[in-house]
Motif scaffolding. Structure first.
Motif, mmCIF file in Angstrom:
data_model
loop_
_atom_site.group_PDB
_atom_site.id
_atom_site.type_symbol
_atom_site.label_atom_id
_atom_site.label_comp_id
_atom_site.label_asym_id
_atom_site.label_seq_id
_atom_site.Cartn_x
_atom_site.Cartn_y
_atom_site.Cartn_z
ATOM 1 N N THR A 195 3.684 3.327 -10.227
ATOM 2 C CA THR A 195 4.057 3.407 -11.642
ATOM 3 C C THR A 195 3.694 2.086 -12.306
ATOM 4 O OG1 THR A 195 6.258 2.504 -11.244
ATOM 5 C CG2 THR A 195 6.032 4.919 -11.121
ATOM 6 N N LYS A 196 3.715 2.060 -13.624
ATOM 7 C CA LYS A 196 3.455 0.820 -14.354
ATOM 8 C C LYS A 196 4.502 -0.230 -13.990
ATOM 9 C CE LYS A 196 1.058 -1.539 -17.275
ATOM 10 N NZ LYS A 196 -0.267 -2.028 -16.884
ATOM 11 N N GLU A 197 5.748 0.201 -13.828
ATOM 12 C CA GLU A 197 6.818 -0.728 -13.441
ATOM 13 C C GLU A 197 6.539 -1.346 -12.074
ATOM 14 O OE1 GLU A 197 11.671 -0.924 -12.961
ATOM 15 O OE2 GLU A 197 10.715 1.034 -13.107
ATOM 16 N N LEU A 198 6.085 -0.532 -11.120
ATOM 17 C CA LEU A 198 5.749 -1.046 -9.791
ATOM 18 C C LEU A 198 4.612 -2.064 -9.885
ATOM 19 C CD1 LEU A 198 6.027 -0.784 -6.610
ATOM 20 C CD2 LEU A 198 4.050 0.712 -6.812
ATOM 21 N N GLU B 267 -6.667 11.449 -10.583
ATOM 22 C CA GLU B 267 -5.732 10.489 -9.982
ATOM 23 C C GLU B 267 -6.327 9.080 -10.039
ATOM 24 O OE1 GLU B 267 -2.074 9.444 -8.125
ATOM 25 O OE2 GLU B 267 -2.705 11.247 -9.153
ATOM 26 N N MET B 268 -7.635 8.970 -9.829
ATOM 27 C CA MET B 268 -8.304 7.678 -9.923
ATOM 28 C C MET B 268 -8.191 7.136 -11.349
ATOM 29 S SD MET B 268 -9.976 5.140 -8.699
ATOM 30 C CE MET B 268 -10.489 5.683 -7.086
ATOM 31 N N GLN B 269 -8.370 7.987 -12.330
ATOM 32 C CA GLN B 269 -8.244 7.538 -13.723
ATOM 33 C C GLN B 269 -6.833 7.056 -14.008
ATOM 34 O OE1 GLN B 269 -10.856 7.189 -15.984
ATOM 35 N NE2 GLN B 269 -9.238 5.957 -16.917
ATOM 36 N N LYS B 270 -5.832 7.752 -13.459
ATOM 37 C CA LYS B 270 -4.442 7.320 -13.634
ATOM 38 C C LYS B 270 -4.249 5.914 -13.065
ATOM 39 C CE LYS B 270 0.222 8.079 -11.964
ATOM 40 N NZ LYS B 270 1.018 8.702 -10.933
ATOM 41 N N MET B 271 -4.799 5.659 -11.891
ATOM 42 C CA MET B 271 -4.686 4.334 -11.276
ATOM 43 C C MET B 271 -5.392 3.279 -12.134
ATOM 44 S SD MET B 271 -2.863 4.679 -8.525
ATOM 45 C CE MET B 271 -1.991 6.088 -9.216
ATOM 46 N N MET B 272 -6.549 3.640 -12.681
ATOM 47 C CA MET B 272 -7.289 2.724 -13.544
ATOM 48 C C MET B 272 -6.488 2.431 -14.822
ATOM 49 S SD MET B 272 -10.117 2.152 -11.859
ATOM 50 C CE MET B 272 -11.314 1.584 -13.034
ATOM 51 N N ASP B 273 -5.861 3.460 -15.384
ATOM 52 C CA ASP B 273 -5.055 3.292 -16.597
ATOM 53 C C ASP B 273 -3.845 2.396 -16.353
ATOM 54 O OD1 ASP B 273 -6.843 4.968 -17.894
ATOM 55 O OD2 ASP B 273 -5.508 6.725 -17.840
ATOM 56 N N LEU B 274 -3.371 2.359 -15.124
ATOM 57 C CA LEU B 274 -2.242 1.502 -14.764
ATOM 58 C C LEU B 274 -2.670 0.067 -14.481
ATOM 59 C CD1 LEU B 274 -0.210 3.916 -12.450
ATOM 60 C CD2 LEU B 274 0.416 3.135 -14.745
ATOM 61 N N GLY B 275 -3.970 -0.189 -14.580
ATOM 62 C CA GLY B 275 -4.450 -1.555 -14.378
ATOM 63 C C GLY B 275 -5.170 -1.768 -13.069
ATOM 64 N N GLY B 276 -5.484 -0.684 -12.378
ATOM 65 C CA GLY B 276 -6.164 -0.810 -11.098
ATOM 66 C C GLY B 276 -7.661 -0.944 -11.256
ATOM 67 N N SER C 155 0.824 -1.220 0.000
ATOM 68 C CA SER C 155 0.000 0.000 0.000
ATOM 69 C C SER C 155 0.856 1.268 0.000
ATOM 70 C CB SER C 155 -0.920 0.000 1.223
ATOM 71 O OG SER C 155 -1.801 -1.080 1.179
ATOM 72 N N PRO C 156 1.395 1.638 -1.165
ATOM 73 C CA PRO C 156 2.176 2.868 -1.258
ATOM 74 C C PRO C 156 1.274 4.081 -1.425
ATOM 75 C CG PRO C 156 2.106 1.840 -3.385
ATOM 76 C CD PRO C 156 1.381 0.915 -2.425
ATOM 77 N N TYR C 157 1.802 5.260 -1.174
ATOM 78 C CA TYR C 157 1.093 6.488 -1.483
ATOM 79 C C TYR C 157 0.878 6.520 -2.993
ATOM 80 C CZ TYR C 157 -0.275 11.365 -1.368
ATOM 81 O OH TYR C 157 -0.977 12.528 -1.495
ATOM 82 N N SER C 158 -0.259 6.980 -3.440
ATOM 83 C CA SER C 158 -0.639 6.883 -4.853
ATOM 84 C C SER C 158 0.368 7.510 -5.810
ATOM 85 C CB SER C 158 -2.023 7.479 -5.076
ATOM 86 O OG SER C 158 -2.036 8.848 -4.754
ATOM 87 N N SER C 159 1.041 8.575 -5.406
ATOM 88 C CA SER C 159 1.997 9.225 -6.310
ATOM 89 C C SER C 159 3.228 8.352 -6.582
ATOM 90 C CB SER C 159 2.424 10.583 -5.764
ATOM 91 O OG SER C 159 3.164 10.429 -4.574
ATOM 92 N N GLN D 150 -0.790 -7.772 -4.468
ATOM 93 C CA GLN D 150 -1.809 -6.793 -4.832
ATOM 94 C C GLN D 150 -1.353 -5.404 -4.383
ATOM 95 O OE1 GLN D 150 -5.565 -7.405 -2.872
ATOM 96 N NE2 GLN D 150 -6.660 -6.195 -4.363
ATOM 97 N N VAL D 151 -1.536 -4.398 -5.248
ATOM 98 C CA VAL D 151 -1.177 -3.018 -4.926
ATOM 99 C C VAL D 151 -2.445 -2.277 -4.514
ATOM 100 C CG1 VAL D 151 -0.193 -0.863 -5.782
ATOM 101 C CG2 VAL D 151 0.743 -3.048 -6.542
ATOM 102 N N LEU D 152 -2.421 -1.703 -3.314
ATOM 103 C CA LEU D 152 -3.557 -0.952 -2.770
ATOM 104 C C LEU D 152 -3.091 0.461 -2.432
ATOM 105 C CD1 LEU D 152 -4.742 -3.739 -0.307
ATOM 106 C CD2 LEU D 152 -5.673 -3.239 -2.570
ATOM 107 N N PRO D 153 -3.041 1.344 -3.438
ATOM 108 C CA PRO D 153 -2.543 2.694 -3.185
ATOM 109 C C PRO D 153 -3.489 3.513 -2.314
ATOM 110 C CG PRO D 153 -3.338 2.528 -5.425
ATOM 111 C CD PRO D 153 -3.427 1.163 -4.825
#
Length: 58
Positions: free
Chosen positions: A19-22, A43-52, A12-16, A32-35
């Motif tokens: 990254t796609k690599e992470l 910011e939610m869209q960015k997370m969704m675009d990364l596969g969240g 559970s890292p801070y959302s910023s 599982q990544v839980l930002p």
């Protein structure tokens, strides 16, 4: 010091810091990544675009 070879179920890292690599690295290890904290729609869209997936978004 002894190093423990332990892989967590989630991370559970801070959302910023997400990254796609992470995402790729953690998912390859079945982690599982839980930002936190994603309260902004862009910011939610960015997370969704990364596969969240969305969870508890107002």
């Amino acid at each position: 010091m002894t190093i423990i070879n332990l892989i967590p179920d989630n991370y559970s890292p801070y959302s910023s810091l997400v990254t796609k690599e992470l995402i790729n690295t953690t998912h390859n290890k079945k982690v599982q990544v839980l930002p936190w904290t994603v309260n902004d729609p862009q910011e939610m869209q960015k997370m969704m675009d990364l596969g969240g997936r969305r969870n508890h978004y107002r």
